[in-house]
Design a protein around this motif. Structure first.
Motif, PDB file in Angstrom:
ATOM      1  N   ILE A 123      53.005 104.589  22.985  1.00 34.13           N
ATOM      2  CA  ILE A 123      51.761 105.183  22.473  1.00 34.13           C
ATOM      3  C   ILE A 123      51.029 104.249  21.510  1.00 34.13           C
ATOM      4  O   ILE A 123      50.121 104.660  20.804  1.00 34.13           O
ATOM      5  CB  ILE A 123      52.044 106.549  21.774  1.00 34.13           C
ATOM      6  N   ARG A 124      51.459 102.975  21.487  1.00 32.23           N
ATOM      7  CA  ARG A 124      50.906 102.020  20.513  1.00 32.23           C
ATOM      8  C   ARG A 124      49.367 101.964  20.523  1.00 32.23           C
ATOM      9  O   ARG A 124      48.722 102.183  19.495  1.00 32.23           O
ATOM     10  CB  ARG A 124      51.465 100.620  20.779  1.00 32.23           C
TER      11      ARG A 124
ATOM     12  N   GLN B  77      46.895 103.213  17.550  1.00 40.52           N
ATOM     13  CA  GLN B  77      46.109 102.228  16.799  1.00 40.52           C
ATOM     14  C   GLN B  77      44.618 102.538  16.884  1.00 40.52           C
ATOM     15  O   GLN B  77      43.890 102.400  15.900  1.00 40.52           O
ATOM     16  CB  GLN B  77      46.419 100.817  17.304  1.00 40.52           C
ATOM     17  N   GLU B  78      44.169 103.017  18.040  1.00 39.29           N
ATOM     18  CA  GLU B  78      42.744 103.382  18.179  1.00 39.29           C
ATOM     19  C   GLU B  78      42.405 104.579  17.283  1.00 39.29           C
ATOM     20  O   GLU B  78      41.348 104.641  16.669  1.00 39.29           O
ATOM     21  CB  GLU B  78      42.430 103.707  19.638  1.00 39.29           C
ATOM     22  N   ALA B  79      43.343 105.542  17.218  1.00 43.60           N
ATOM     23  CA  ALA B  79      43.111 106.731  16.383  1.00 43.60           C
ATOM     24  C   ALA B  79      43.057 106.337  14.903  1.00 43.60           C
ATOM     25  O   ALA B  79      42.179 106.788  14.160  1.00 43.60           O
ATOM     26  CB  ALA B  79      44.206 107.764  16.639  1.00 43.60           C
TER      27      ALA B  79
ATOM     28  N   GLN C 222      42.272 103.453  13.682  1.00 45.36           N
ATOM     29  CA  GLN C 222      41.052 102.664  13.488  1.00 45.36           C
ATOM     30  C   GLN C 222      39.838 103.585  13.308  1.00 45.36           C
ATOM     31  O   GLN C 222      39.004 103.380  12.429  1.00 45.36           O
ATOM     32  CB  GLN C 222      40.854 101.762  14.724  1.00 45.36           C
ATOM     33  N   LYS C 223      39.777 104.631  14.140  1.00 48.49           N
ATOM     34  CA  LYS C 223      38.650 105.563  14.095  1.00 48.49           C
ATOM     35  C   LYS C 223      38.585 106.270  12.736  1.00 48.49           C
ATOM     36  O   LYS C 223      37.519 106.374  12.121  1.00 48.49           O
ATOM     37  CB  LYS C 223      38.822 106.612  15.201  1.00 48.49           C
ATOM     38  N   VAL C 224      39.761 106.741  12.254  1.00 51.22           N
ATOM     39  CA  VAL C 224      39.793 107.428  10.958  1.00 51.22           C
ATOM     40  C   VAL C 224      39.422 106.436   9.851  1.00 51.22           C
ATOM     41  O   VAL C 224      38.619 106.735   8.968  1.00 51.22           O
ATOM     42  CB  VAL C 224      41.188 108.052  10.692  1.00 51.22           C
ATOM     43  N   TYR C 225      39.987 105.236   9.923  1.00 50.73           N
ATOM     44  CA  TYR C 225      39.721 104.230   8.886  1.00 50.73           C
ATOM     45  C   TYR C 225      38.237 103.922   8.804  1.00 50.73           C
ATOM     46  O   TYR C 225      37.637 103.918   7.731  1.00 50.73           O
ATOM     47  CB  TYR C 225      40.525 102.958   9.179  1.00 50.73           C
ATOM     48  N   ASP C 226      37.626 103.710   9.979  1.00 50.63           N
ATOM     49  CA  ASP C 226      36.207 103.340  10.020  1.00 50.63           C
ATOM     50  C   ASP C 226      35.295 104.480   9.573  1.00 50.63           C
ATOM     51  O   ASP C 226      34.166 104.257   9.158  1.00 50.63           O
ATOM     52  CB  ASP C 226      35.809 102.890  11.434  1.00 50.63           C
ATOM     53  N   SER C 227      35.789 105.712   9.675  1.00 52.00           N
ATOM     54  CA  SER C 227      34.957 106.849   9.254  1.00 52.00           C
ATOM     55  C   SER C 227      34.889 106.954   7.727  1.00 52.00           C
ATOM     56  O   SER C 227      34.046 107.661   7.187  1.00 52.00           O
ATOM     57  CB  SER C 227      35.516 108.155   9.829  1.00 52.00           C
TER      58      SER C 227
END
Ligand SMILES: Cc1ncc(COP(=O)(O)O)c(C=O)c1O
Length: 167
Positions: A16-17, A21-23, A25-30
């Protein structure tokens, strides 16, 4: 001789790497780390996956257990049945609300709480049965729910990291 690792999470994590990682990234960028859209979406998806009307995301498993007991009005003088071979957090949640944990021995085939031993541990102070789904195996929930119904008890399932109660 082959060395067998005590813990070996790599195969599970690598599967599930990219998704994880995409999830992240999305939270971080928000720039939004508390509550917000991601938590709301998780709550809706988790509730629908479990076919329940509500889910509340909290910071960790211990908080989930503590809040579930508080929501059920469990407090001093009450007894909560827990498996004797669980992690300490299950008992801490019970002590946080001032109630008394009653330890019940597991089924020796599954290592999950033994419904037969639950019945023997029920007193007039028992308020909640707290089964813990250990080692990737579900507890015998049909038997546990029927004992709870017969004795008018609530059930809070410790499924760390996911915890739910039958409010
Ligand atoms: C059975 C059980 N219950 C509760 C918890 C508490 O979860 P957390 O560490 O997220 O507070 C754990 C954590 O390992 C656990 O194994």
């Amino acid at each position: 001789m082959n060395r067998i690792p005590f813990l070996h999470f790599e195969p599970m994590h690598s599967a599930i790497r990219t998704e994880m990682q995409e999830a992240f990234q999305k939270v971080y960028d928000s720039n939004w780390f508390v509550m917000g859209k991601s938590v709301e979406t998780f709550e809706q998806n988790y509730a629908s996956f479990n076919k329940v009307s509500n889910c509340i995301g909290v910071s960790n498993g211990l908080d989930a257990l503590h809040l579930a007991l508080k929501a059920l009005g469990v407090g001093p003088g009450d007894e909560v049945i827990v498996p004797s071979n669980t992690y300490i957090a299950t008992l801490l949640a019970v002590s946080y609300v001032g109630a008394t944990p009653i330890l019940v021995e597991p089924d020796l085939d599954t290592y999950n709480i033994n419904p037969k031993n639950i019945e023997q541990a029920i007193t007039n102070k028992t308020k909640v049965i707290m089964p813990v789904h250990l080692y990737g195996q579900a507890c015998d929930m049909d038997a546990i729910m029927s004992i709870a119904k017969k004795n008018n008890l609530q059930v809070v399932e410790d499924n760390a990291p996911g915890t739910w109660c039958n409010l």
